[in-house]
Write a protein that holds these residues in place. Sequence first.
Motif, PDB file in Angstrom:
ATOM      1  N   ILE A   1      -9.931  -1.426   9.768  1.00 50.14           N
ATOM      2  CA  ILE A   1      -8.945  -2.514   9.920  1.00 50.14           C
ATOM      3  C   ILE A   1      -9.582  -3.839   9.502  1.00 50.14           C
ATOM      4  O   ILE A   1      -8.999  -4.637   8.767  1.00 50.14           O
ATOM      5  CB  ILE A   1      -8.451  -2.595  11.393  1.00 50.14           C
ATOM      6  N   ILE A   2     -10.801  -4.061   9.954  1.00 47.28           N
ATOM      7  CA  ILE A   2     -11.489  -5.325   9.633  1.00 47.28           C
ATOM      8  C   ILE A   2     -11.713  -5.436   8.126  1.00 47.28           C
ATOM      9  O   ILE A   2     -11.421  -6.459   7.512  1.00 47.28           O
ATOM     10  CB  ILE A   2     -12.839  -5.411  10.391  1.00 47.28           C
ATOM     11  N   ARG A   3     -12.218  -4.353   7.533  1.00 45.72           N
ATOM     12  CA  ARG A   3     -12.502  -4.415   6.091  1.00 45.72           C
ATOM     13  C   ARG A   3     -11.207  -4.623   5.296  1.00 45.72           C
ATOM     14  O   ARG A   3     -11.179  -5.399   4.341  1.00 45.72           O
ATOM     15  CB  ARG A   3     -13.233  -3.140   5.646  1.00 45.72           C
ATOM     16  N   SER A   4     -10.130  -3.967   5.713  1.00 46.36           N
ATOM     17  CA  SER A   4      -8.857  -4.139   4.988  1.00 46.36           C
ATOM     18  C   SER A   4      -8.344  -5.560   5.124  1.00 46.36           C
ATOM     19  O   SER A   4      -7.746  -6.111   4.191  1.00 46.36           O
ATOM     20  CB  SER A   4      -7.767  -3.223   5.528  1.00 46.36           C
ATOM     21  N   GLU A   5      -8.555  -6.153   6.290  1.00 45.27           N
ATOM     22  CA  GLU A   5      -8.087  -7.522   6.510  1.00 45.27           C
ATOM     23  C   GLU A   5      -8.814  -8.482   5.557  1.00 45.27           C
ATOM     24  O   GLU A   5      -8.208  -9.357   4.951  1.00 45.27           O
ATOM     25  CB  GLU A   5      -8.327  -7.906   7.979  1.00 45.27           C
TER      26      GLU A   5
END
Length: 251
Positions: free
Chosen positions: A189-193
């Motif tokens: 989720i963090i990397r996609s954000e």
Amino acid sequence: MRRSIVAANWKLNGNLEMAKSLVTVIDAHSNGLEGVDTVICPPFPYLSYVGGLMSASNVHLGAQSIAEYESGAYTGEVSAEMVAEVGCRYAIVGHSERREYYGETDAIVAAKFSRIQAAGLIPILCVGESLDQREQGVMQDTIVRQVNAVAAEANISNMQNAVLAYEPIWAIGTGETASPEQAQEVHEIIRSEIAKQSTDIAEGLRILYGGSVKANNAVELFSQPDIDGGLIGGASLDAEQFNAIVAAGSL
Ligand code: PEP
């Protein structure tokens, strides 16, 4: 391939004698280990001393916190420039204990993040949800809010010189670790954000997992595709445990 980081957060623990024996053993073990950087974050009074015990080129000094101000009448505070001057290369910011016990808001965390980078240091930005937030189904919103509070303030290009740490509050110091799948889900989720603003920066960003990492769960956690090492509290005070976690980071 992202280079792993295994960082030790001693919190309010230790003394000079313990620092000497622990750091000497960690430094000797990390020396020459491929693919991993070891970071040790002792309490402020021990920074210089601990830095003096480090000889390996992949072992670095970090501060646990810094002030949001550069200088002035802020009794008890320590600036990013000061810790840089005594040899720090990293500084932790946004740790849940600072957010919870010292009232550090997203805005304060963002200001500190900028100070850390302005002093030429690499921030280790901690984000994480509480058990309540997870149970109420707002885990993702919480993480995204915490990441964006800084990514928006700091300008996305500054995420190039930063490290993130996902630390679910319910797993810190509790002995309850997020499962590798739970941790991987949030790291993704963090990397996609971040990728919404820059895929290159997202791809290069090191995202550490923190929360009851031990020698017996580090390999499985660190083998997840979006987990690039760990931020270690309790187990970083035990040389044998910590060295095994560092070794897991080098696999
Ligand atoms: C921490 O406080 O950053 C942490 C991860 O602690 P522990 O390893 O003790 O859960």
